[in-house]
Design a protein around this motif. Structure first.
Motif, PDB file in Angstrom:
ATOM      1  N   ALA A 110       0.890  -1.162   0.000  1.00 19.46           N
ATOM      2  CA  ALA A 110       0.000   0.000   0.000  1.00 19.46           C
ATOM      3  C   ALA A 110       0.924   1.207   0.000  1.00 19.46           C
ATOM      4  CB  ALA A 110      -0.892  -0.005   1.231  1.00 19.46           C
ATOM      5  N   ALA A 111       0.778   2.078  -0.976  1.00 19.66           N
ATOM      6  CA  ALA A 111       1.703   3.203  -1.103  1.00 19.66           C
ATOM      7  C   ALA A 111       0.960   4.474  -1.489  1.00 19.66           C
ATOM      8  CB  ALA A 111       2.771   2.896  -2.150  1.00 19.66           C
ATOM      9  N   THR A 112       1.464   5.583  -0.992  1.00 17.97           N
ATOM     10  CA  THR A 112       0.959   6.887  -1.379  1.00 17.97           C
ATOM     11  C   THR A 112       2.019   7.552  -2.236  1.00 17.97           C
ATOM     12  OG1 THR A 112      -0.327   7.083   0.642  1.00 17.97           O
ATOM     13  CG2 THR A 112       0.133   9.133  -0.556  1.00 17.97           C
ATOM     14  N   TYR A 113       1.604   7.940  -3.442  1.00 18.12           N
ATOM     15  CA  TYR A 113       2.490   8.636  -4.370  1.00 18.12           C
ATOM     16  C   TYR A 113       2.084  10.092  -4.414  1.00 18.12           C
ATOM     17  CZ  TYR A 113       4.346   4.200  -5.820  1.00 18.12           C
ATOM     18  OH  TYR A 113       4.967   2.988  -5.819  1.00 18.12           O
ATOM     19  N   TYR A 114       3.066  10.930  -4.621  1.00 19.81           N
ATOM     20  CA  TYR A 114       2.883  12.376  -4.557  1.00 19.81           C
ATOM     21  C   TYR A 114       3.422  12.963  -5.848  1.00 19.81           C
ATOM     22  CZ  TYR A 114       2.900  16.812  -1.933  1.00 19.81           C
ATOM     23  OH  TYR A 114       2.639  18.066  -1.470  1.00 19.81           O
ATOM     24  N   ILE A 115       2.724  13.941  -6.386  1.00 18.70           N
ATOM     25  CA  ILE A 115       3.211  14.665  -7.548  1.00 18.70           C
ATOM     26  C   ILE A 115       3.224  16.151  -7.195  1.00 18.70           C
ATOM     27  CG2 ILE A 115       0.920  14.753  -8.631  1.00 18.70           C
ATOM     28  CD1 ILE A 115       2.389  14.569 -11.365  1.00 18.70           C
TER      29      ILE A 115
END
Length: 146
Positions: free
Chosen positions: A139-144
């Motif tokens: 489970a991962a949170t990616y940020y842009i």
């Protein structure tokens, strides 16, 4: 972008992907699948190396972000903000990571955040398979951001 074009892009932009021999099996805005051979990604017990498993899954999620937002936000920088991995079974042969993202509401929330603050995040689930066996789940949170 075709799967081979994306593989070539990874090799140019993220050199570790070439050493791991990552191959793109599917590259769409809804489904990403990346695979690696066991041999360059094994540990001393001849099973999948945890670092390679983690890296493959991290790149798979990053690829999902790239597939969805590269054209809209070409200046955006994509990073993994946080992740949690559960290793479920030993990997004894070649393996692959898969990420599905069909949540249009979540993608729209990222777009709205980008329009307001030039940054946004998306939580993704990535699964690693060895054959048909689920070997790990991330489970991962990616940020842009700009």
């Amino acid at each position: 972008m075709t799967p081979q074009e994306f593989t070539d892009f990874l090799y140019r932009e993220i050199p570790l992907t070439k050493a791991m021999e990552i191959q793109t099996l599917s590259f769409t805005t809804e489904f990403i699948s990346l695979a690696v051979p066991l041999e360059p990604n094994r540990n001393d017990k001849h099973t999948g190396f945890g670092g390679s498993i983690s890296c493959l899954m991290t790149v798979c999620g990053w690829a999902m972000m790239y597939a969805n937002f590269r054209e809209e936000y070409p200046e955006g920088k994509i990073v993994v903000q946080s992740s949690q991995i559960r290793y479920l079974a030993p990997i004894l042969s070649d393996f692959r990571a898969e990420c599905r993202c069909t949540d249009e509401a979540a993608k729209d929330a990222l777009r709205q955040s980008w329009q307001q603050r030039k940054k946004g995040r998306l939580r993704l689930e990535i699964v690693c398979f060895c054959g048909e066996t689920e070997a790990a789940r991330m489970a991962a949170t990616y940020y842009i951001t700009e």
